[in-house]
Enzyme design. Structure first.
Site, PDB file in Angstrom:
ATOM      1  N   CYS A 114      34.647  62.274  44.898  1.00 33.27           N
ATOM      2  CA  CYS A 114      33.829  63.465  44.618  1.00 33.27           C
ATOM      3  C   CYS A 114      34.324  64.698  45.370  1.00 33.27           C
ATOM      4  CB  CYS A 114      32.380  63.205  44.979  1.00 33.27           C
ATOM      5  SG  CYS A 114      31.655  61.920  43.956  1.00 33.27           S
ATOM      6  N   HIS A 254      28.014  69.248  46.852  1.00 30.82           N
ATOM      7  CA  HIS A 254      28.243  68.230  45.827  1.00 30.82           C
ATOM      8  C   HIS A 254      26.883  67.729  45.344  1.00 30.82           C
ATOM      9  CE1 HIS A 254      29.606  64.875  43.633  1.00 30.82           C
ATOM     10  NE2 HIS A 254      29.219  63.973  44.511  1.00 30.82           N
ATOM     11  N   ASN A 284      25.462  63.578  38.673  1.00 33.73           N
ATOM     12  CA  ASN A 284      26.657  63.649  39.522  1.00 33.73           C
ATOM     13  C   ASN A 284      27.892  63.572  38.621  1.00 33.73           C
ATOM     14  OD1 ASN A 284      28.780  63.196  41.256  1.00 33.73           O
ATOM     15  ND2 ASN A 284      27.747  61.618  42.465  1.00 33.73           N
TER      16      ASN A 284
HETATM   17  O1  UT7 Z   1      28.972  61.012  44.800  1.00 32.27           O
HETATM   18  C1  UT7 Z   1      29.487  60.035  45.651  1.00 32.27           C
HETATM   19  C2  UT7 Z   1      28.586  59.832  46.789  1.00 32.27           C
HETATM   20  N1  UT7 Z   1      27.412  59.116  46.357  1.00 32.27           N
HETATM   21  C3  UT7 Z   1      26.243  59.426  46.881  1.00 32.27           C
HETATM   22  O2  UT7 Z   1      26.125  60.331  47.651  1.00 32.27           O
HETATM   23  C4  UT7 Z   1      25.072  58.524  46.522  1.00 32.27           C
HETATM   24  C5  UT7 Z   1      24.247  58.198  47.744  1.00 32.27           C
HETATM   25  N2  UT7 Z   1      23.138  57.286  47.499  1.00 32.27           N
HETATM   26  C6  UT7 Z   1      22.053  57.631  46.755  1.00 32.27           C
HETATM   27  O3  UT7 Z   1      21.965  58.683  46.191  1.00 32.27           O
HETATM   28  C7  UT7 Z   1      20.887  56.649  46.734  1.00 32.27           C
HETATM   29  O4  UT7 Z   1      21.076  55.673  47.721  1.00 32.27           O
HETATM   30  C8  UT7 Z   1      20.678  55.971  45.365  1.00 32.27           C
HETATM   31  C9  UT7 Z   1      20.180  56.989  44.362  1.00 32.27           C
HETATM   32  C10 UT7 Z   1      21.968  55.336  44.903  1.00 32.27           C
HETATM   33  C11 UT7 Z   1      19.587  54.881  45.479  1.00 32.27           C
HETATM   34  O5  UT7 Z   1      18.393  55.412  46.013  1.00 32.27           O
HETATM   35  P1  UT7 Z   1      17.666  54.727  47.259  1.00 32.27           P
HETATM   36  O6  UT7 Z   1      16.469  55.507  47.515  1.00 32.27           O
HETATM   37  O7  UT7 Z   1      18.686  54.593  48.347  1.00 32.27           O
HETATM   38  O8  UT7 Z   1      17.253  53.344  46.667  1.00 32.27           O
HETATM   39  P2  UT7 Z   1      17.638  51.866  47.177  1.00 32.27           P
HETATM   40  O9  UT7 Z   1      19.007  51.506  46.747  1.00 32.27           O
HETATM   41  O10 UT7 Z   1      17.285  51.718  48.622  1.00 32.27           O
HETATM   42  O11 UT7 Z   1      16.602  50.999  46.358  1.00 32.27           O
HETATM   43  C12 UT7 Z   1      15.193  51.068  46.621  1.00 32.27           C
HETATM   44  C13 UT7 Z   1      14.457  50.210  45.601  1.00 32.27           C
HETATM   45  C14 UT7 Z   1      15.053  48.820  45.447  1.00 32.27           C
HETATM   46  O12 UT7 Z   1      13.979  47.916  45.187  1.00 32.27           O
HETATM   47  P3  UT7 Z   1      13.417  46.966  46.334  1.00 32.27           P
HETATM   48  O13 UT7 Z   1      14.595  46.153  46.791  1.00 32.27           O
HETATM   49  O14 UT7 Z   1      12.919  47.902  47.401  1.00 32.27           O
HETATM   50  O15 UT7 Z   1      12.366  46.208  45.638  1.00 32.27           O
HETATM   51  C15 UT7 Z   1      15.907  48.921  44.206  1.00 32.27           C
HETATM   52  O16 UT7 Z   1      16.054  47.707  43.533  1.00 32.27           O
HETATM   53  O17 UT7 Z   1      14.571  50.825  44.311  1.00 32.27           O
HETATM   54  C16 UT7 Z   1      15.089  49.888  43.386  1.00 32.27           C
HETATM   55  N3  UT7 Z   1      15.876  50.618  42.414  1.00 32.27           N
HETATM   56  C17 UT7 Z   1      15.361  51.143  41.292  1.00 32.27           C
HETATM   57  N4  UT7 Z   1      14.118  51.152  40.799  1.00 32.27           N
HETATM   58  C18 UT7 Z   1      13.905  51.779  39.634  1.00 32.27           C
HETATM   59  C19 UT7 Z   1      17.211  50.931  42.452  1.00 32.27           C
HETATM   60  N5  UT7 Z   1      17.562  51.623  41.373  1.00 32.27           N
HETATM   61  C20 UT7 Z   1      16.438  51.778  40.641  1.00 32.27           C
HETATM   62  C21 UT7 Z   1      16.164  52.426  39.429  1.00 32.27           C
HETATM   63  N6  UT7 Z   1      14.888  52.409  38.966  1.00 32.27           N
HETATM   64  N7  UT7 Z   1      17.100  53.081  38.722  1.00 32.27           N
END
Ligand code: UT7
Length: 330
Positions: A114, A254, A284
């Site tokens: 990115c 970004h 993104n």
């Molecule tokens: O561009 C390159 C650099 N990339 C980035 O900067 C991305 C950085 N990371 C992020 O933006 C975030 O970490 C994400 C958007 C990828 C994920 O968000 P998060 O708040 O960190 O969620 P998480 O991975 O901690 O997941 C929290 C919960 C999980 O459920 P449990 O285990 O707590 O029951 C996931 O399974 O949310 C669940 N989950 C979803 N639920 C509904 C993950 N994806 C989804 C979804 N819809 N799409």
């Protein structure tokens, strides 16, 4: 010394809008979750079969040449920042040059995740400041939908397709790229990568069956690094140039996650009204986020505006650039 300045900007945005509601029919997710955790309402998808990143990149570059009244034969160099090249080889930049009649230039791709567009601007700057080249096109072009697993709810809401292109030329005025900090750290590999299709694990039936040709991301880990590295790099480049938050007209971060953008702005003590944010509309778009922001805000940019661009991506790669805008956008 001549500085390298941006003299024109364009973008190419595919028509198809993939909404959160449509995604909710593909995987177990919802508009509420995606808006709250990422801040994306829809992303654009290049739907037509047989069209890759060069299709969008060439569209942006063709418009750029027209908009700036530049003949294709005047261009000296084309750098294409992308993680979704048309082919493993040749470079997508070669294909874009061919499609746009740019025949007197050399061209190559730059992959810094990115951060690709930021790295490419800094690379173009060197050729211009040294006096070696006069007109350089930097294009960020991505068809992220070609490497997104639409059965993986953790990654499929995030990414979209787009391209943005700038023309860079020398100037004797006090505008253009003033300074930058670019960094990378290969310990990021396990946390954000595509498992197969490279020389370590070439494509095979198994890699396809195991869905290894898609983006793999450990979101929470990447999130923390993204906030701290973008904020640190931005604050460092400001400090090195004696800039306070009041001197900054615009921050262009970004567009990976609304919460990351807000956290970076908070750490920089910058009001949100000074932050370019369009993640809600495009998601993104990897190497295309910065030029697409610049293009959308172009009319509001004034000559002399102090702009900080900052990125974080696969590698890990990150950085921040201090740019003094070179023309009135109106
Ligand atoms: O561009 C390159 C650099 N990339 C980035 O900067 C991305 C950085 N990371 C992020 O933006 C975030 O970490 C994400 C958007 C990828 C994920 O968000 P998060 O708040 O960190 O969620 P998480 O991975 O901690 O997941 C929290 C919960 C999980 O459920 P449990 O285990 O707590 O029951 C996931 O399974 O949310 C669940 N989950 C979803 N639920 C509904 C993950 N994806 C989804 C979804 N819809 N799409």
């Amino acid at each position: 010394m001549a500085r390298a300045t941006i003299t024109g900007i364009t973008a190419a945005i595919p028509d198809y809008k993939l909404t959160n509601d449509e995604l909710s029919q593909m995987v177990d997710t919802s508009d509420e979750w995606i808006m709250a955790r990422i801040g994306i309402r829809e992303r654009r998808i290049l739907k037509e079969n047989g069209k890759g990143s060069s299709h969008l990149g060439a569209k942006a570059v063709k418009n750029l040449l027209e908009k700036t009244g530049t003949e294709p034969l005047e261009i000296d160099l084309v750098i294409c920042a992308t993680v979704t090249p048309d082919y493993q080889f040749p470079a997508t930049a070669n294909i874009i040059s061919h499609k746009t009649g740019i025949k007197n230039a050399f061209s190559y791709d730059l992959n810094a995740g990115c951060s690709g567009f930021l790295y490419a601007l800094a690379t173009a700057q060197q050729f211009i400041e040294s006096g070696r080249l006069k007109k350089v096109v930097v294009v960020g072009s991505e068809k992220m939908s070609s490497i997104v697993d639409y059965t993986d709810r953790a990654t499929c809401p995030i990414f979209g397709d787009a391209a943005g292109a700038v023309l860079m030329e020398p100037t004797t005025e006090e505008t253009g790229i003033m300074d930058s900090i670019l960094q990378s750290d290969g310990t990021g590999l396990p946390h954000l990568h595509q498992k197969a299709g490279g020389s370590v694990k070439p494509a095979s039936h198994d890699t396809v069956d195991n869905r290894e040709h898609f983006i793999y991301q450990e979101g929470q880990f990447v999130f923390k690094w993204a906030v701290s590295k973008m904020a640190d790099a931005s604050l460092d480049v400001m400090k090195n140039n004696n800039l306070t938050n009041e001197d900054i007209a615009w921050l262009i971060p970004h567009q990976a996650n609304m919460r990351i953008i807000e956290a970076v702005a908070r750490r920089m003590n910058l009001d949100k009204s000074k932050v370019m944010i369009n993640i809600e509309k495009y998601g993104n778009t990897t190497a295309a986020t910065l030029p697409v922001c610049l293009w959308e805000w172009e009319k509001r940019l004034k000559k002399g505006d102090n702009i900080i661009l900052t990125t974080f991506g696969a590698g890990f790669t990150w950085g921040a650039m201090y740019l003094k805008w070179g023309y009135n956008g109106q």
